[in-house]
Design an enzyme around this catalytic site. Structure first.
Site, short mmCIF file in Angstrom:
data_model
loop_
_atom_site.label_atom_id
_atom_site.label_comp_id
_atom_site.label_asym_id
_atom_site.label_seq_id
_atom_site.Cartn_x
_atom_site.Cartn_y
_atom_site.Cartn_z
N ASP A 13 0.81 -1.22 0.00
CA ASP A 13 0.00 0.00 0.00
C ASP A 13 0.84 1.28 0.00
O ASP A 13 0.46 2.30 0.55
CB ASP A 13 -0.97 0.01 1.20
CG ASP A 13 -1.87 -1.20 1.19
OD1 ASP A 13 -2.25 -1.65 0.10
OD2 ASP A 13 -2.19 -1.71 2.28
N GLN A 223 1.93 -6.24 -3.38
CA GLN A 223 2.49 -6.45 -2.02
C GLN A 223 3.84 -5.72 -1.95
O GLN A 223 4.00 -4.71 -2.61
CB GLN A 223 2.61 -7.95 -1.70
CG GLN A 223 1.28 -8.66 -1.52
CD GLN A 223 0.60 -9.02 -2.83
OE1 GLN A 223 1.20 -9.65 -3.69
NE2 GLN A 223 -0.65 -8.62 -3.01
#
Ligand code: GDP
Ligand code: IMO
Ligand code: MG
Length: 427
Positions: A13, A223
């Site tokens: 993120d 990821q």
């Protein structure tokens, strides 16, 4: 430079979607090479938000080829939902290509992911429950079903029957769960297969021919380094290789064909799910970061854990991926802080470490060594040139580059495409 890898340098993120979308203006092709629908990449264009899970973040440009490589685990239902939602918003989906070698996420993968998490109780990993781990397990166990099987009606039905016999025995005898119905799954997946078939091809040949022809290709990591199954905080990791080396395996592109690696670094740090996080702030600072940054998961909606930037982790990511440039994102989220901290070393029992500990027991004892920076207390979201950033913001960024040994390439000051400061032209 014609091939660029974008890889997350922290726990995910970081804003990879935003950076890929920005760089995709110049790219011919954008490629996902690992992970699956556990990813949630947000792209904001003209105030419109697009949340991408399997589709590469180049999809918003007409004519860009968007490859889902062999290293991705594909949930066909999720992929088709994404394609439908893109088409409904007028996005051109004709450039999508799906590897015939990619593995397919089956209903038992999602179910077993969920059951495993429940069974682990307080030791749960905090997975996204998208069936990612169980699908990669079956790949390694050589009982996976690939996209080339999915689109072959006869083969697919036979494979579902034989694999499900094993899975149903497991479900009933180990998990005490009702068996799944093979015919129902076959019917459901046949309808997906009919829609996915036109997108399927040998993406290895496609990509290598494009590279040989000098096309510009972006490889979009999902990821991040600290969730890598080998290099992350095992077992609190995902089941694939988000580092740049993942491209070799997950896209069939040899390492020597990669020109540039960009590490995406959030200006502070977040993590979703369980596992070590040395700079986590379980206090007002952490709350302020979460509120200012709207730090809630794209895929699961879970509140993200928050903390200060860990330059040790970013340096480690740089070593593992051979990172040439950092793309620092969300610097604007720090606009309102009086002071900002950066962890520049790890200490255990008074001794400074030269490495990221493999042992979670030792990682739990790590004391981050912080340097404190004065905040800039200015709205930077409209700044477009590096030299126009407040001095304190530049000091923070330059120290980050110094500690990690990685040059600054991009600084992002907002979610929109134009909220991007370029220090180095990546392509
Ligand atoms: P990814 O998984 O690495 O693609 O990141 P996510 O999309 O899950 O989370 C990053 C969030 O930050 C998204 O909502 C982006 O729109 C947003 N974002 C990206 N860059 C910036 C930035 O520089 N400033 C702000 N305020 N938001 C950003
Ligand atoms: P993007 O691409 C943040 C985390 C999960 C969990 C662990 C394992 O948006 O950065 P999994 O479902 O993969 O088996 O879960 O990994 N995780 C992510 N965290 N961003 C992601 O993706 C993630 N994908 C998985 O929360 O801790
Ligand atoms: Mg995300």
């Amino acid at each position: 430079m014609s091939t660029v890898v974008i890889s997350g340098a922290q726990w995910g993120d970081e804003g990879k979607g935003k950076i890929v979308d920005y760089l995709a203006q110049q790219a011919d092709t954008v490629v996902r090479f690992q992970g699956g629908s556990n990813a949630g990449h947000t792209v904001t264009v003209g105030g419109e938000e697009y949340k991408l899970r399997l589709l590469p973040s180049g999809i918003l440009y007409k004519g860009t080829t968007c490859v889902i490589g062999n290293g991705v685990v594909v949930d066909p239902q999720c992929l088709l939902e994404e394609i439908d939602s893109m088409q409904a918003r007028g996005v051109d989906t004709s450039g999508i290509r799906v590897s015939n070698r990619a593995h397919v996420v089956m209903p038992w993968h999602k179910l077993i992911d969920e059951l495993n998490e429940t069974q682990r109780g307080s030791n749960k990993i905090g997975t996204t429950k998208r069936g990612i781990g169980p699908c990669y397990i079956d790949k390694a166990d050589r009982i996976g079903i690939r996209v080339c099987d999915l689109i072959d009606r006869e083969d697919f039905a036979a494979k579902v029957h034989s694999v499900l016999a094993v899975k149903n025995s497991l479900l009933q005898n180990v998990y005490n769960h009702a068996p799944l119905d093979a015919d129902e799954i076959i019917r459901e997946y046949e309808s997906y297969a009919d829609r996915i078939r036109p997108f399927v091809c040998d993406t290895i040949t496609l990509l290598n021919e494009q590279i040989d022809a000098g096309k510009k290709i972006l490889f979009e990591g999902a990821q991040a380094t600290m969730l890598d199954i080998d290099y992350g905080t095992y077992p609190y990791v995902t089941s694939s290789h988000p580092i740049s080396g993942g491209v070799g395996i997950g896209a069939g592109v040899a390492p020597k064909k990669i020109d540039t690696v960009v590490g995406v670094v959030k200006a502070y740090c977040t993590r979703v799910g369980e596992g070590p996080f040395p700079t986590e702030q379980l206090n007002d600072i952490g709350d302020k970061l979460r509120t200012a940054g709207h730090e809630f998961g794209t895929v699961t909606g879970r509140p993200r854990r928050t903390g200060w930037l860990d330059a040790c982790v970013v340096k480690y990511a740089g070593t593992l991926s051979g990172t040439d440039y950092m793309a620092v994102t969300r610097l604007d989220i720090l606009d309102d802080f009086d002071e900002i901290k950066m962890c520049t070393a790890y200490r255990v029992n008074g001794k400074v470490l030269n490495e990221i500990p493999a042992s979670l027991k030792i990682l739990a004892q790590v004391e981050p060594v912080y340097e404190t920076f004065a905040g800039w207390k200015t709205d930077i979201s409209k700044i477009r040139r590096y030299e126009d950033l407040p001095l304190n913001a530049r000091r923070y960024l330059e120290r980050m580059a110094q500690v990690t040994g990685i040059a600054l390439g991009i600084v992002s000051v907002g979610p929109n495409r134009d909220q991007t400061i370029v220090l180095k032209n990546i392509f």
